[in-house]
Scaffold this motif. Structure first.
Motif, PDB file in Angstrom:
ATOM      1  N   SER A   4     -59.719 -20.944 -53.319  1.00 55.18           N
ATOM      2  CA  SER A   4     -60.439 -22.126 -53.790  1.00 55.18           C
ATOM      3  C   SER A   4     -60.179 -22.301 -55.274  1.00 55.18           C
ATOM      4  CB  SER A   4     -61.942 -21.961 -53.555  1.00 55.18           C
ATOM      5  OG  SER A   4     -62.469 -21.009 -54.468  1.00 55.18           O
ATOM      6  N   HIS A   6     -62.784 -22.619 -57.386  1.00 56.72           N
ATOM      7  CA  HIS A   6     -64.162 -22.455 -57.864  1.00 56.72           C
ATOM      8  C   HIS A   6     -64.432 -21.062 -58.392  1.00 56.72           C
ATOM      9  CE1 HIS A   6     -65.157 -26.362 -56.187  1.00 56.72           C
ATOM     10  NE2 HIS A   6     -64.618 -25.985 -55.048  1.00 56.72           N
ATOM     11  N   THR A 165     -60.065 -29.229 -59.619  1.00 55.47           N
ATOM     12  CA  THR A 165     -59.708 -29.816 -58.320  1.00 55.47           C
ATOM     13  C   THR A 165     -58.258 -30.255 -58.425  1.00 55.47           C
ATOM     14  OG1 THR A 165     -60.139 -32.171 -58.749  1.00 55.47           O
ATOM     15  CG2 THR A 165     -62.046 -30.805 -58.204  1.00 55.47           C
ATOM     16  N   TRP A 166     -57.630 -30.488 -57.269  1.00 52.78           N
ATOM     17  CA  TRP A 166     -56.239 -30.959 -57.300  1.00 52.78           C
ATOM     18  C   TRP A 166     -56.154 -32.390 -57.804  1.00 52.78           C
ATOM     19  CZ3 TRP A 166     -53.436 -27.024 -57.574  1.00 52.78           C
ATOM     20  CH2 TRP A 166     -53.674 -25.889 -56.807  1.00 52.78           C
ATOM     21  N   THR A 220     -55.478 -35.672 -52.149  1.00 51.29           N
ATOM     22  CA  THR A 220     -55.274 -34.244 -52.401  1.00 51.29           C
ATOM     23  C   THR A 220     -54.844 -33.487 -51.146  1.00 51.29           C
ATOM     24  OG1 THR A 220     -57.636 -33.813 -52.039  1.00 51.29           O
ATOM     25  CG2 THR A 220     -56.916 -34.207 -54.310  1.00 51.29           C
ATOM     26  N   ARG A 271     -62.425 -29.808 -65.352  1.00 47.26           N
ATOM     27  CA  ARG A 271     -62.150 -31.151 -64.840  1.00 47.26           C
ATOM     28  C   ARG A 271     -61.743 -32.035 -66.013  1.00 47.26           C
ATOM     29  NH1 ARG A 271     -64.496 -32.476 -59.943  1.00 47.26           N
ATOM     30  NH2 ARG A 271     -63.022 -34.217 -60.111  1.00 47.26           N
TER      31      ARG A 271
END
Length: 476
Positions: A4, A6, A165-166, A220, A271
């Protein structure tokens, strides 16, 4: 592991048993390297920095291995750079990989300390096309200058701070692409300025080869969209060019240093909003519209520039803009215009905020041509320039700016029928304090009036030209 964006692994051990005669390249530093018996070789790599799962890697073959060293400013011990290369390329690689040493030194000084300085940096040759930024050891197909500069930059952007995130992959790839270009321009730009401009132009031409596409990844689930060269790499890199242009290099890199030190992000995930927050805190500039247009929006602007020489040393400029995609109705950007005649050149930077905006600027000469964005700081295409007559309105036109006035102000006169024009400034009691005889060329001109020593108060400007008299109130 958790696959992930995260959570990061806090530490890593890689034990690789191989046939004798083979070496294993991986993250971190070697803590064991021994022959177990006649047929088995063991290498153990230890990495003690947080690492995203996709950055863990090892490669095994009959590598030739050597170490080079990068001296870092303010650090007594140089950074070891380990190189694992195919033996048939050893002689060439030893010459090529040493080119990364000054790049490490520049990034280390420009951004913040190399993120894994207690361990190492390195290269491992592999057979995929291009390269991959495995933490502390970039894997790459060859040791080309640009590829090494790109993968090294990922140690800060992608490894130390990883996209959350992608959608935000440009935080990895845009920065790595931009810093490789920055190094090239920093080293070669002063001696090869034309080459630098040609390179920027080719990148802008590639980005604008299609009228759409956002830096924010729209899908994504599509790996090709995530790693799209035109959008995630080159357009992402050009967002950074435009931020440098808008904020100045000094402010931009100070903000990037803060971003790299942000306790919410260090050895974690970020981000685009996190980058924006740090840029705004350092610059004091609201970048909401910029990121809405350039990160989320699609396409690019095309400028229509109308210009008119005014008098002997000013120019009147009207800017209009069309956009290539309906997602953005107007791109707010400072725009550079390079004015020239046979013997003189000057570049003006206009902070263009609305369509149809008019500027009156001092040049110091009468121009004969203009070039839009001469150094290719912006993503833009299909720009046009047009010299127009200042006699578009049969009536006289006067513009005083600024008003209220300061230490000086300007009076723009357009379409005055008589060259014998007088500007007279009076106090409110009727006392004449200054008289100017503006020079008009083709019925127009600009007078710059020094008001530095005038007391604060109200004044009257009277204009007399060919029997026509006009009065205007001035406030200081």
């Amino acid at each position: 592991c958790k696959q992930s964006l995260h959570d990061k692994i806090d530490s890593l051990d890689v034990w690789v048993y191989t046939d004798t005669g083979l070496l294993a390249a991986s993250n971190g530093v070697v803590i064991r390297d021994e022959v177990i018996n006649d047929t088995t070789h063991l290498m153990v790599w230890k990495h003690r920095y947080p690492i995203a799962t996709y950055l863990v890697a090892f490669a095994v073959t009959n590598y030739a291995q050597y170490t080079q060293y990068a001296p870092l400013v303010g650090r007594a011990k140089p950074l070891p750079v380990l190189n694992y290369v195919f033996p048939q390329f050893l002689n060439t690689a030893q010459q090529e990989t040493k080119q990364v040493l000054p790049i490490i030194r520049l990034y280390d000084s420009l951004i913040v300390r190399y993120p894994f300085v207690e361990e190492k940096y390195g290269h491992a040759q592999f057979t995929w096309g291009g390269g991959t930024e495995h933490q502390t050891m970039g894997f790459m197909v060859n040791f080309s200058f640009d590829l090494m500069a790109h993968e090294l930059a990922h140690q800060w952007f992608g490894d130390k701070i990883t996209c959350g995130t992608w959608e935000d992959i440009w935080l990895n790839e845009g920065f790595a692409t931009h810093l490789a270009s920055f190094y090239n321009e920093n080293k070669y730009g002063p001696i090869n300025w034309d080459g630098m401009i040609r390179n920027r132009k080719s990148v802008v031409d590639f980005i604008t080869s299609l009228p759409d596409g956002s830096v924010k990844v729209s899908d994504t689930t599509d790996v090709n969209r995530i790693f799209n060269s035109r959008l995630s790499y080159q357009k992402g890199s050009y967002l950074l060019y435009m931020l440098r242009w808008k904020l100045s290099d000094e402010v931009f890199f100070k903000a990037i240093q803060q971003y790299q030190k942000d306790p919410k992000l260090v050895y974690g995930f970020a981000r685009t909003a996190d980058l924006k927050r740090n840029l705004e805190q350092v610059s004091g500039v609201d970048l909401t519209e910029f990121f809405k247009d350039w990160y989320e929006g699609q396409g690019y602007p095309s400028y229509q520039v109308q210009w008119t020489p005014v008098g002997t040393d000013h120019v009147r400029i009207k800017l209009n803009q069309t956009t290539s995609h309906p997602s953005v109705d107007f791109f707010e950007l400072p725009l550079a215009l390079k004015f020239s005649n046979a013997s003189q050149t000057k570049t003006l930077v206009l902070d263009n905020k609305t369509n149809g905006e008019v500027f009156i600027k001092q040049l110091g000469f009468i121009p004969t041509s203009v070039v839009v964005d001469p150094e290719y700081w912006l993503i833009t295409k299909n720009n046009t320039t047009q010299k127009v007559s200042d006699d578009l309105n049969p009536e006289n036109f006067v513009k005083i700016y600024p008003n209220p006035i300061g230490d000086q102000f300007s009076v723009y006169l357009r379409n005055f029928s008589s060259a014998e024009t007088t500007l007279s400034i009076y106090t409110m009691q009727g006392k004449l304090i200054q008289k100017e005889l503006p020079v008009l060329v083709e019925k127009s001109g600009v007078s710059v009036i020094n008001s530095q020593h005038w007391p604060q108060g109200n004044y009257v400007l009277k204009i007399s030209s060919g029997g026509v008299k006009q009065s205007f109130k001035l406030i200081k």
